[in-house]
Design a protein around this motif. Structure first.
Motif, short mmCIF file in Angstrom:
data_model
loop_
_atom_site.label_atom_id
_atom_site.label_comp_id
_atom_site.label_asym_id
_atom_site.label_seq_id
_atom_site.Cartn_x
_atom_site.Cartn_y
_atom_site.Cartn_z
N ASP A 77 87.31 -85.97 185.40
CA ASP A 77 86.19 -85.17 185.92
C ASP A 77 84.91 -85.45 185.13
O ASP A 77 83.82 -85.53 185.72
CB ASP A 77 86.54 -83.69 185.85
CG ASP A 77 85.52 -82.82 186.55
OD1 ASP A 77 85.51 -82.82 187.80
OD2 ASP A 77 84.73 -82.15 185.86
N LEU B 287 83.31 -88.61 186.45
CA LEU B 287 82.67 -88.42 187.74
C LEU B 287 81.39 -87.60 187.63
O LEU B 287 80.39 -87.90 188.29
CB LEU B 287 83.65 -87.76 188.71
CG LEU B 287 84.79 -88.66 189.20
CD1 LEU B 287 85.83 -87.85 189.96
CD2 LEU B 287 84.25 -89.79 190.09
N ARG B 288 81.41 -86.56 186.80
CA ARG B 288 80.20 -85.74 186.64
C ARG B 288 79.06 -86.55 186.04
O ARG B 288 77.90 -86.36 186.40
CB ARG B 288 80.51 -84.52 185.78
CG ARG B 288 81.24 -83.41 186.52
CD ARG B 288 81.26 -82.10 185.75
NE ARG B 288 82.00 -82.20 184.50
CZ ARG B 288 81.45 -82.12 183.30
NH1 ARG B 288 80.14 -81.96 183.18
NH2 ARG B 288 82.20 -82.21 182.22
N ARG C 284 82.72 -80.10 192.65
CA ARG C 284 83.96 -80.00 191.88
C ARG C 284 85.18 -80.33 192.73
O ARG C 284 86.08 -81.04 192.28
CB ARG C 284 84.10 -78.58 191.31
CG ARG C 284 85.32 -78.40 190.43
CD ARG C 284 85.34 -77.01 189.82
NE ARG C 284 86.50 -76.80 188.99
CZ ARG C 284 86.76 -75.67 188.33
NH1 ARG C 284 85.92 -74.64 188.42
NH2 ARG C 284 87.84 -75.56 187.59
N ARG D 156 85.36 -84.05 193.30
CA ARG D 156 85.77 -84.76 192.08
C ARG D 156 87.27 -84.65 191.85
O ARG D 156 87.93 -85.63 191.49
CB ARG D 156 85.00 -84.21 190.87
CG ARG D 156 83.51 -84.48 190.88
CD ARG D 156 82.88 -84.27 189.51
NE ARG D 156 83.13 -82.94 188.96
CZ ARG D 156 82.34 -81.91 189.11
NH1 ARG D 156 81.23 -82.01 189.84
NH2 ARG D 156 82.62 -80.74 188.54
#
Length: 295
Positions: free
Chosen positions: A125, A128-129, A137, A140
């Motif tokens: 995560d 991806l963020r 969210r 992801r």
């Protein structure tokens, strides 16, 4: 030495890259290295420890920190959209967007590369963020589960911590992380080091399968020349910071031109059975040798 062009679509062009460590007496770690990487190709980068393989890979991805410095050369990614990206000219924000989305890296030592106090899902995560801020969210998490499943890891392992996974599973997680944003180039630095031979073969099969499905290109770094002969389309051999030979895996195995390459080939014990058919199974037969075949 001059890069070779076999008429295939080039995705990455590296020209005359020189890396210097600015110590009291400057040390040239890589000297005028050049190669082309074609779409869907596995290019092996071989040589003894300390020859400059990882230093060159870090230069391609702009990962060096002082005292290392890219003294000269160019690195250009030929994007699938038709544009060219001058990697060495990117600023920090451009580099952030470029890494993982266009070019990603699987670092040596999965246990050290993964954060031991954060779950696998949290680390995927984070990537991806940082590199796909438009994803929410839920998206992801769905993407993280998808890539884990694609590399053969149960998506339920998103809640697991690195120490709860085997070495092979941790390495698959690192490959999944590198695949998150579907880059066009993946650099793999000794991705099977410290794995036993059966797990190593499983990981290699996975890499070849994913390459065939997704058509990304791979720079595969290792000191293990026989392994590269097994899975690579072409191989670049480094010595003392220079690429001394670059040719197809078949040609390198059967008729190596440089004395150092011949020494590398001669430094490994011969395999029982038909060495030629074993060595090239990953390319010609779309499978890799089993544990029984290498016994």
């Amino acid at each position: 030495m001059k890069p070779q062009d076999h008429g295939r679509d080039v995705v990455l062009s590296v020209r005359d890259v020189t890396v210097v460590y600015e110590t009291e007496e400057p040390v040239t770690a890589v000297s005028s290295a050049s190669f082309d990487l074609h779409r869907g190709e596995i290019l092996g980068l071989a040589g003894e420890s300390g020859c400059g393989k990882t230093t060159l890979a870090y230069a391609v991805n702009r990962l060096h920190q002082p005292p290392a410095r890219i003294a000269s050369g160019s690195v250009v990614l030929h994007d699938a959209d038709g544009s060219d990206v001058d990697v060495l000219a990117l600023d920090e924000e451009q580099l952030r967007r470029f890494r993982w989305s266009k070019l990603s890296m699987v670092f040596q030592g999965a246990m050290n590369a993964l954060n031991p106090v954060r779950s696998i899902g949290a680390q995927l995560d984070d990537t991806l963020r940082a590199h796909a801020p438009a994803m929410d969210r839920r998206a992801r998490r769905a993407r993280a589960a998808q890539v884990l499943e694609r590399v053969g890891v149960d998506p339920g392992r998103l809640r697991s911590y690195p120490h709860e996974l085997s070495g092979g599973m941790r390495q698959r997680v690192m490959i999944a992380m590198a695949m998150l944003l579907e880059p066009q180039v993946m650099i793999m630095d000794e991705p099977t080091t410290a794995l036993d031979v059966v797990v190593q073969r499983d990981i290699l099969r996975e890499i070849v399968r994913l390459r065939d499905e997704m058509r990304f290109a791979v720079v595969f770094i290792t000191h293990d020349l026989p392994l590269l002969l097994e899975i690579s389309d072409r191989i670049a051999v480094m010595r003392g910071g220079e690429i001394v030979e670059l040719d197809t895996a078949d040609t390198l195995y059967r008729d190596a031109a440089h004395p150092y390459t011949r020494q590398l080939l001669g430094s490994f014990p011969s395999l029982s059975g038909s060495r030629g058919s074993f060595i090239r199974t990953g390319v010609h037969d779309d499978r890799l040798a089993t544990s029984e075949e290498i016994a």
